[in-house]
Design a protein around this motif. Structure first.
Motif, short mmCIF file in Angstrom:
data_model
loop_
_atom_site.label_atom_id
_atom_site.label_comp_id
_atom_site.label_asym_id
_atom_site.label_seq_id
_atom_site.Cartn_x
_atom_site.Cartn_y
_atom_site.Cartn_z
N MET A 162 -84.19 27.68 -8.17
CA MET A 162 -85.39 27.53 -8.99
C MET A 162 -85.70 26.06 -9.16
O MET A 162 -84.78 25.23 -9.22
CB MET A 162 -85.18 28.17 -10.38
N GLU A 192 -87.90 26.86 -18.34
CA GLU A 192 -88.67 27.93 -18.99
C GLU A 192 -87.86 29.22 -19.07
O GLU A 192 -87.88 29.93 -20.07
CB GLU A 192 -89.99 28.18 -18.25
N TYR A 193 -87.14 29.53 -18.00
CA TYR A 193 -86.32 30.74 -17.98
C TYR A 193 -85.22 30.67 -19.04
O TYR A 193 -85.02 31.63 -19.80
CB TYR A 193 -85.71 30.92 -16.59
N GLU A 241 -88.61 22.98 -13.68
CA GLU A 241 -89.53 23.48 -14.69
C GLU A 241 -89.33 24.97 -14.93
O GLU A 241 -89.30 25.44 -16.07
CB GLU A 241 -90.98 23.21 -14.28
N ALA A 242 -89.18 25.73 -13.83
CA ALA A 242 -88.98 27.17 -13.95
C ALA A 242 -87.65 27.50 -14.60
O ALA A 242 -87.54 28.44 -15.40
CB ALA A 242 -89.07 27.82 -12.57
#
Length: 305
Positions: A155, A162-163, A158-159
């Motif tokens: 990933m 967020e996760y 940023e992802a």
């Protein structure tokens, strides 16, 4: 992306979290621990020790930013008593110089006050509480941090942020060089962050396994609670098309700041909101589309569709 992502784990962060929550009572009504945790502790800790610990309730909340910076500076995997011993043995000048890259306006007087005041109380807190729970908590922190490190190759940063945080996104923060993800148990289910000169520490809640698989998952309960209130449903509809600031919500929805913060917190911990962070006091809120699909997933899994 203009920053480096790190994932850190240390029992010292959890020591500081639990001590801060106990003495300040901050966020207790929104935490999984709840006010009963405080009452249970004070039924078991001798009253004289409680009085000593609660001295810190009058001290500045920003002190914890300094303590977290000292923890980060000493690296991952450091043990609690080792951390306290090293901090105690360090000279005042060394502690001061170590803090300046994080907090350029920090003073030698503040350094002296924090170093001399907190070390004895953190030792007391470790003896009265933390050493009894550390061995249960540390494996959860290590397992979660290991999972996030594994996901780093799959990933983008940023992802992954967020996760891990259920919806926090960092945008356009001047001078930001490093974001550090820190798993936490005591702060569940909220995210907290410390802003420094070029670094942000993000504490995110780890998943704690249920003792009884027949009980609804905690995340499903948070989601259904969040969606049970018409005001919160209207809030989600309001932020569905573009991020909104708290001031815009107050003006457009005719809601008090206090009530909005209450509803936003419930939606945030349910993973239904994105928080777009542009600075320490600069946040906007938007709907988190993944939240709806996660609600369906948790519901179908629990009722075994």
């Amino acid at each position: 992306m203009n920053y480096e992502l790190k994932i850190d784990v240390s029992p010292v962060y959890e020591l500081l979290d639990s001590f801060m929550l106990y003495v300040t009572k901050k966020w207790m009504s929104n935490l999984d621990l709840g006010p009963d945790w405080i009452r249970d502790l004070e039924s078991r800790i001798p009253p004289q020790k409680v009085t000593e610990l609660l001295q810190a309730s009058e001290w500045p909340f920003d002190d914890y930013d300094v303590l977290y910076a000292w923890t980060y500076s000493r690296g991952p995997a450091i043990k609690v008593l080792q951390f306290l011993d090293e901090l105690d043995a360090a000279s005042l000048e060394d502690c001061y110089q170590q803090t300046l890259p994080f907090l350029p306006n920090f003073t030698l007087e503040e350094c002296n006050r924090i170093k001399s005041s907190y070390i004895p109380l953190l030792r007391l807190w470790h003896d009265q509480y933390f050493r009894h729970v550390e061995n249960k908590i540390l494996p959860l922190l290590i397992a979660d941090a290991s999972e996030k490190k594994m996901l780093e190759s799959k990933m983008d940063p940023e992802a992954l942020i967020e996760y891990a945080s259920n919806g926090v996104i960092y945008e356009e923060i001047p001078d930001l060089q490093t974001i550090v993800l820190l798993p936490t148990v005591h702060n569940r289910p909220i995210n907290t962050y410390c802003f420094y000169k070029t670094l942000v520490m993000v504490q995110y809640p780890v998943d704690v396994p249920l003792d009884n698989e027949d009980e609804p998952p905690t995340m499903l309960l948070r989601m259904t609670k969040a969606l049970s209130d018409p005001t919160r449903l209207r809030l989600l509809r309001y932020v569905a098309h573009e991020p909104k600031t708290l001031s815009e919500m107050q003006s457009d929805l005719n809601q008090s700041r206090e009530m909005l913060m209450h509803h936003l917190m419930i939606l945030r911990v349910a993973g239904l909101l994105r928080i777009h962070v542009r600075g320490e006091y600069n946040e906007r809120f938007s709907i988190r589309p993944d939240g709806a699909s996660e609600l369906q997933m948790f519901l179908e899994s629990y009722i075994r569709l």
